[in-house]
Design an enzyme around this catalytic site. Structure first.
Site, PDB file in Angstrom:
ATOM      1  N   ASN A 187      -4.200   2.614 -13.751  1.00 32.08           N
ATOM      2  CA  ASN A 187      -3.588   1.671 -12.743  1.00 32.08           C
ATOM      3  C   ASN A 187      -2.160   2.012 -13.096  1.00 32.08           C
ATOM      4  O   ASN A 187      -1.583   2.689 -13.964  1.00 32.08           O
ATOM      5  CB  ASN A 187      -3.347   0.091 -13.424  1.00 32.08           C
TER       6      ASN A 187
ATOM      7  N   GLY B  42       0.978  -1.273   0.077  1.00 27.92           N
ATOM      8  CA  GLY B  42      -0.044   0.155   0.002  1.00 27.92           C
ATOM      9  C   GLY B  42       0.757   1.142   0.025  1.00 27.92           C
ATOM     10  O   GLY B  42       0.426   2.386   0.674  1.00 27.92           O
TER      11      GLY B  42
ATOM     12  N   HIS C 243       1.969   0.896 -13.251  1.00 24.05           N
ATOM     13  CA  HIS C 243       2.622  -0.662 -13.540  1.00 24.05           C
ATOM     14  C   HIS C 243       3.991  -0.094 -13.474  1.00 24.05           C
ATOM     15  O   HIS C 243       4.539   0.798 -14.317  1.00 24.05           O
ATOM     16  CB  HIS C 243       2.147  -1.157 -14.781  1.00 24.05           C
TER      17      HIS C 243
ATOM     18  N   LYS D 120     -16.506 -15.015  -9.039  1.00 28.22           N
ATOM     19  CA  LYS D 120     -15.991 -13.703  -9.421  1.00 28.22           C
ATOM     20  C   LYS D 120     -17.099 -12.661  -9.886  1.00 28.22           C
ATOM     21  O   LYS D 120     -17.323 -11.596  -9.294  1.00 28.22           O
ATOM     22  CB  LYS D 120     -14.861 -13.798 -10.381  1.00 28.22           C
TER      23      LYS D 120
HETATM   24  C1  GAR Z   1       3.759  -1.150  -7.206  1.00 31.91           C
HETATM   25  O1  GAR Z   1       4.940  -1.183  -7.929  1.00 31.91           O
HETATM   26  C2  GAR Z   1       2.710  -1.241  -8.292  1.00 31.91           C
HETATM   27  O2  GAR Z   1       3.380  -0.414  -9.663  1.00 31.91           O
HETATM   28  C3  GAR Z   1       2.695  -2.678  -8.658  1.00 31.91           C
HETATM   29  O3  GAR Z   1       2.675  -3.222  -7.541  1.00 31.91           O
HETATM   30  C4  GAR Z   1       3.258  -2.538  -6.646  1.00 31.91           C
HETATM   31  C5  GAR Z   1       2.422  -2.400  -5.387  1.00 31.91           C
HETATM   32  O4  GAR Z   1       3.126  -1.653  -4.234  1.00 31.91           O
HETATM   33  N1  GAR Z   1       1.659  -2.810  -9.609  1.00 31.91           N
HETATM   34  C6  GAR Z   1       1.460  -3.851 -10.611  1.00 31.91           C
HETATM   35  O5  GAR Z   1       2.433  -4.622 -10.742  1.00 31.91           O
HETATM   36  C7  GAR Z   1       0.306  -4.022 -11.412  1.00 31.91           C
HETATM   37  N2  GAR Z   1       0.399  -4.899 -12.520  1.00 31.91           N
HETATM   38  P1  GAR Z   1       2.346  -0.850  -3.028  1.00 31.91           P
HETATM   39  O6  GAR Z   1       1.370  -1.871  -2.674  1.00 31.91           O
HETATM   40  O7  GAR Z   1       3.322  -0.405  -2.307  1.00 31.91           O
HETATM   41  O8  GAR Z   1       1.969   0.257  -3.632  1.00 31.91           O
END
Ligand code: GAR
Length: 198
Positions: A117, A23, A119, A75
C-alpha cells in the site's frame, strides 16, 4: 559470446491494482509498466466505486476490471467471491493505490506478504484519512510518503520505502503536490524491489 543468463528475460510480475478514486497512482503504475520502467504487468483493476476515474483509464488500456460493492453484500461473501475471481489471474502482487477499504484478515492471509500500500504520510504517523492535511495542520517539520506491506491493521505493516521532505514555507497545496510526487516515485521503487526478490 552472449551468456545464456543475459538472454533470458525474467517473467513480469503479475499485479492487481486496487483503487477507489482518482487513480493517479494507478495511472502512474500502468504508465511505468507500459514504458517498461517496472518488470510488472497490470492484470486487473479492482475498484469499489462504480464511477471511479480509474475505471475509465483501465478501459482505455483494455485492463479487466472487477467492481466490488461493499454496500450491498456482506464483506465476507464479497471477499470470498473476489478471492475466487482473482485466483484466475495468478497474481504475484496486489498494489493498493488509494483503496479506501480495509481488507479482511482472510484476504490478507491469502495474499500474505503480497499486498502493498502507498500512504501519504511518514507512517506510523497519520494513519487513515486526510493524512496530509493533519500533518500540515500539526505543523510537522517533515512530511512524506510510505510504501508498506499490508497486514490486518489500518495503514500498518512493515515499511518497504519511506521518503520525507522538509515542509518549509510550502502551502498545503504545495505540500500535497510534493507528497504525491514522492509517492509516485517510491511506489515504482517498491515494486522494483519486490520484483528483484522474486
Ligand atoms: C493517495 O495519496 C494515496 O496515498 C492515498 O490515497 C490517494 C489516492 O490517490 N491512500 C491512502 O490514504 C491509503 N490509506 P489516487 O486515487 O489519485 O491514486
Amino acid at each position: 559470446m552472449v551468456s545464456r543468463r543475459n538472454t533470458i528475460k525474467k517473467r513480469a510480475l503479475r499485479m492487481a491494482i486496487f483503487a477507489s478514486g482518482t487513480g493517479t497512482n494507478f495511472k502512474n503504475i500502468v504508465d511505468a509498466s507500459l514504458a517498461l520502467k517496472i518488470n510488472a504487468q497490470v492484470m486487473v483493476l479492482v475498484c469499489n466505486k462504480k464511477y471511479a476515474k480509474a475505471l475509465n483509464l483501465a478501459k482505455h488500456h483494455n485492463i479487466p476490471t472487477i467492481i466490488i460493492d461493499y454496500d450491498n453484500i456482506n464483506k465476507e461473501e464479497l471477499e470470498h467471491n473476489l478471492l475466487k475471481e482473482l485466483a484466475k489471474y495468478h497474481l504475484d502482487l496486489i498494489c493498493l493505490a488509494g483503496f479506501m477499504r480495509k481488507l479482511s484478515p482472510l484476504f490478507v492471509k491469502t495474499y500474505h506478504n503480497k499486498i502493498i500500500n502507498v500512504h501519504p504520510s511518514l507512517l506510523p504517523k497519520y494513519r487513515g484519512l486526510k493524512a496530509m492535511e493533519r500533518a500540515y495542520e500539526a505543523k510537522e517539520e517533515k512530511m512524506g510518503a510510505t510504501v508498506h506491506f499490508v497486514d490486518d491493521g489500518l495503514d500498518t505493516g512493515s515499511i518497504i520505502i519511506q521518503e520525507a521532505f522538509k515542509v518549509g514555507n510550502r502551502t498545503l497545496e504545495e505540500a500535497i503536490a510534493k507528497t504525491h510526487e514522492i509517492e509516485y516515485r517510491i511506489y515504482l521503487e517498491a515494486i522494483n524491489i519486490i520484483e528483484g526478490e522474486n
